[in-house]
Design a protein around this motif. Structure first.
Motif, PDB file in Angstrom:
ATOM      1  N   THR A  64       0.830  -1.042   0.005  1.00 39.57           N
ATOM      2  CA  THR A  64       0.218   0.021   0.063  1.00 39.57           C
ATOM      3  C   THR A  64       0.827   1.433  -0.054  1.00 39.57           C
ATOM      4  N   GLN A  65       2.180   1.097   0.214  1.00 39.83           N
ATOM      5  CA  GLN A  65       2.971   2.297   0.312  1.00 39.83           C
ATOM      6  C   GLN A  65       2.727   3.222   1.589  1.00 39.83           C
ATOM      7  N   ARG A  66       1.967   2.678   2.590  1.00 33.95           N
ATOM      8  CA  ARG A  66       1.472   3.449   3.767  1.00 33.95           C
ATOM      9  C   ARG A  66       2.216   2.867   4.987  1.00 33.95           C
ATOM     10  N   VAL A  67       2.320   3.692   6.082  1.00 34.90           N
ATOM     11  CA  VAL A  67       2.738   3.439   7.402  1.00 34.90           C
ATOM     12  C   VAL A  67       2.107   4.162   8.121  1.00 34.90           C
ATOM     13  N   ALA A  68       1.502   3.447   9.222  1.00 35.05           N
ATOM     14  CA  ALA A  68       0.660   4.088  10.552  1.00 35.05           C
ATOM     15  C   ALA A  68       1.685   4.141  11.660  1.00 35.05           C
ATOM     16  N   VAL A  69       1.513   5.586  12.125  1.00 31.44           N
ATOM     17  CA  VAL A  69       2.339   5.659  13.235  1.00 31.44           C
ATOM     18  C   VAL A  69       1.439   6.105  14.263  1.00 31.44           C
ATOM     19  N   LEU A  70       1.976   5.494  15.340  1.00 31.14           N
ATOM     20  CA  LEU A  70       0.981   5.545  16.504  1.00 31.14           C
ATOM     21  C   LEU A  70       1.743   6.431  17.695  1.00 31.14           C
ATOM     22  N   VAL A  71       1.294   7.536  18.141  1.00 24.84           N
ATOM     23  CA  VAL A  71       1.621   8.373  19.098  1.00 24.84           C
ATOM     24  C   VAL A  71       0.975   8.473  20.394  1.00 24.84           C
ATOM     25  N   SER A  72       1.165   8.647  21.529  1.00 23.12           N
ATOM     26  CA  SER A  72       0.301   8.960  22.776  1.00 23.12           C
ATOM     27  C   SER A  72      -0.270  10.237  22.404  1.00 23.12           C
ATOM     28  N   ARG A  73       0.625  11.213  22.651  1.00 23.25           N
ATOM     29  CA  ARG A  73       0.106  12.550  22.644  1.00 23.25           C
ATOM     30  C   ARG A  73       1.225  13.635  21.924  1.00 23.25           C
ATOM     31  N   LEU A  74       0.728  14.301  20.770  1.00 25.05           N
ATOM     32  CA  LEU A  74       1.411  15.087  19.842  1.00 25.05           C
ATOM     33  C   LEU A  74       1.879  16.322  20.733  1.00 25.05           C
ATOM     34  N   THR A  75       1.065  16.673  21.850  1.00 24.05           N
ATOM     35  CA  THR A  75       1.581  18.031  22.397  1.00 24.05           C
ATOM     36  C   THR A  75       2.878  17.519  23.308  1.00 24.05           C
ATOM     37  N   ARG A  76       3.341  16.449  23.295  1.00 27.46           N
ATOM     38  CA  ARG A  76       4.558  16.224  24.106  1.00 27.46           C
ATOM     39  C   ARG A  76       5.803  16.445  23.201  1.00 27.46           C
ATOM     40  N   TRP A  77       6.746  17.224  23.638  1.00 21.93           N
ATOM     41  CA  TRP A  77       7.936  17.421  22.707  1.00 21.93           C
ATOM     42  C   TRP A  77       8.441  16.565  22.157  1.00 21.93           C
ATOM     43  N   PHE A  78       8.793  15.272  22.989  1.00 19.66           N
ATOM     44  CA  PHE A  78       9.792  14.145  22.423  1.00 19.66           C
ATOM     45  C   PHE A  78       8.941  13.462  21.444  1.00 19.66           C
ATOM     46  N   HIS A  79       7.478  13.350  21.580  1.00 20.49           N
ATOM     47  CA  HIS A  79       6.731  12.520  20.568  1.00 20.49           C
ATOM     48  C   HIS A  79       6.602  13.236  19.181  1.00 20.49           C
ATOM     49  N   ALA A  80       6.371  14.692  19.470  1.00 19.01           N
ATOM     50  CA  ALA A  80       6.304  15.730  18.227  1.00 19.01           C
ATOM     51  C   ALA A  80       7.732  15.653  17.667  1.00 19.01           C
ATOM     52  N   SER A  81       8.594  15.964  18.254  1.00 16.28           N
ATOM     53  CA  SER A  81       9.809  15.908  17.721  1.00 16.28           C
ATOM     54  C   SER A  81      10.309  14.593  16.766  1.00 16.28           C
ATOM     55  N   MET A  82      10.010  13.524  17.621  1.00 17.92           N
ATOM     56  CA  MET A  82      10.228  12.384  16.769  1.00 17.92           C
ATOM     57  C   MET A  82       9.478  11.864  15.520  1.00 17.92           C
ATOM     58  N   LEU A  83       8.145  12.385  15.529  1.00 17.67           N
ATOM     59  CA  LEU A  83       7.270  12.290  14.561  1.00 17.67           C
ATOM     60  C   LEU A  83       7.786  13.139  13.232  1.00 17.67           C
ATOM     61  N   GLU A  84       8.120  14.358  13.655  1.00 16.72           N
ATOM     62  CA  GLU A  84       8.253  15.277  12.519  1.00 16.72           C
ATOM     63  C   GLU A  84       9.723  14.543  11.565  1.00 16.72           C
ATOM     64  N   THR A  85      10.520  14.003  12.401  1.00 14.20           N
ATOM     65  CA  THR A  85      11.484  13.316  11.541  1.00 14.20           C
ATOM     66  C   THR A  85      11.183  12.354  10.910  1.00 14.20           C
ATOM     67  N   ILE A  86      10.359  11.409  11.573  1.00 11.43           N
ATOM     68  CA  ILE A  86      10.004  10.095  10.852  1.00 11.43           C
ATOM     69  C   ILE A  86       9.206  10.496   9.641  1.00 11.43           C
ATOM     70  N   GLU A  87       8.265  11.268   9.832  1.00 14.36           N
ATOM     71  CA  GLU A  87       7.341  11.927   8.670  1.00 14.36           C
ATOM     72  C   GLU A  87       8.241  12.317   7.457  1.00 14.36           C
TER      73      GLU A  87
END
Length: 338
Positions: A64-87
């Protein structure tokens, strides 16, 4: 000209004067097409606003060329920072990223129920997300590639720091400065058999004190739900002791920021009357001079994204990657008053 959402691969082929097979090879980055032809096809596809369907592009490969990324809370810096790079890393490889914010058990249950029926993906990437035993079983039932970033869930490949060693690095720094009464503000253990960062940091804290011949006082370990406010509350409790600590290690830079605010409200001078250290490498740590253990979040994210891409390409990956941490000494730690 057809509207952009009606444009087909055949329209691109006609405009570029090539076959459908050539357009397909160009848009899928397959070899066998000359540079000039490749440039012409891409130019016409862009002019016509042609959008490649993930289903169509993955049909031949069964993906499908899709990846699902699961994250607890986007308001936490650690999660948001990691998601930004992964995306960013996945998008650069033409992978669509579906983001699911699943802080509560009900949202995770909804994800595991709806994903197989609604939008298939090739992989699931979890960012610092603890799962209970039942959720881990349902994750396995999805029958897709799984990668864990910022934590560990067996038996999936993961990238993280050595939380135990990181905690020892922070406490050893305080010990070297001469502190003996060292406390910790940490978070409630997640209700999970698969998450270890909280326990490992506490273990590292205890081990460093023991190695220095010091006892880890139970009342010096304050456990609270995650948040900046927890840093305020935790420090407030510690300051009420008849013999308060001279140094505190906070679970995260965000919690340390709350602790620092409480010290300011209480008129406690940092670091002369209280030293403060924490974990993450958050930009606020540098801004406020907080000594921190830099987790190299961007590096962890890049490794996780590459693991995911390699698994999707049917390549082998290392089962685990431990990223080094750095002690970044700020203005919040110093020798205790004698």
């Amino acid at each position: 000209m057809p509207k952009s959402h009606e444009v087909t691969m055949a329209d691109v082929a006609r405009a570029a004067g090539v076959s459908l097979a050539t357009v397909s090879r160009v848009l899928s980055n397959a070899p066998g097409v000359g540079a000039a032809t490749r440039a012409r096809v891409r130019r016409e596809a862009e002019r016509l606003s042609y959008v490649v369907s993930p289903e169509a592009s993955g049909l031949a490969r069964g993906t499908t060329q899709r990846v699902a990324v699961l994250v607890s809370r986007l308001t936490r810096w650690f999660h948001a920072s990691m998601l930004e790079t992964i995306e960013s890393e996945l998008r650069a490889e033409a992978i669509d990223v579906l983001i699911y914010q699943v802080e509560h058990p009900e949202l995770r249950a909804q994800f595991f129920t709806e994903l197989p029926a609604r939008r298939k993906v090739d992989a699931v990437l979890l960012i610092a997300l603890p799962l209970d035993e039942r959720e881990a079983e349902r994750l396995a039932d999805l029958n897709v590639h799984v990668v864990v970033a910022g934590g560990q869930i067996q038996p999936y490949p993961y990238v993280k720091i050595d939380d135990r060693a990181a905690a020892r690095k922070a406490v050893d720094h305080l010990l070297e400065l001469g502190h003996e009464r060292i406390a910790m503000i940490t978070v409630d253990d997640p209700a999970s058999l698969y998450w270890s960062s909280v326990a490992e940091r506490l273990q590292g804290y205890t081990e460093s004190l023991a190695a220095a011949g010091l006892e880890a006082r139970r009342d010096y370990v304050v456990r609270l739900p995650y948040g900046i406010e927890a840093g305020c509350e935790g420090m407030s409790r510690l300051l009420k002791f008849a013999e308060p600590p001279t140094a505190v290690v906070a679970y995260s830079d965000e919690m340390a920021l709350g602790a620092l605010r409480e010290l300011q409200r209480s008129g406690i001078q940092v670091p002369h009357e209280m030293s403060l250290a924490s974990f993450d490498g958050h930009p606020v740590a540098k801004l406020f001079g907080i000594t921190t253990i830099d987790q190299r979040v961007t590096e962890q994210a890049r490794v996780a994204a590459r693991m995911t891409l390699d698994l999707m390409a049917r390549k082998s990956v290392r089962p685990s990657v431990l990223v080094d941490t750095d002690l970044v000494i700020g203005e919040s730690t110093g020798a205790p008053r004698r």
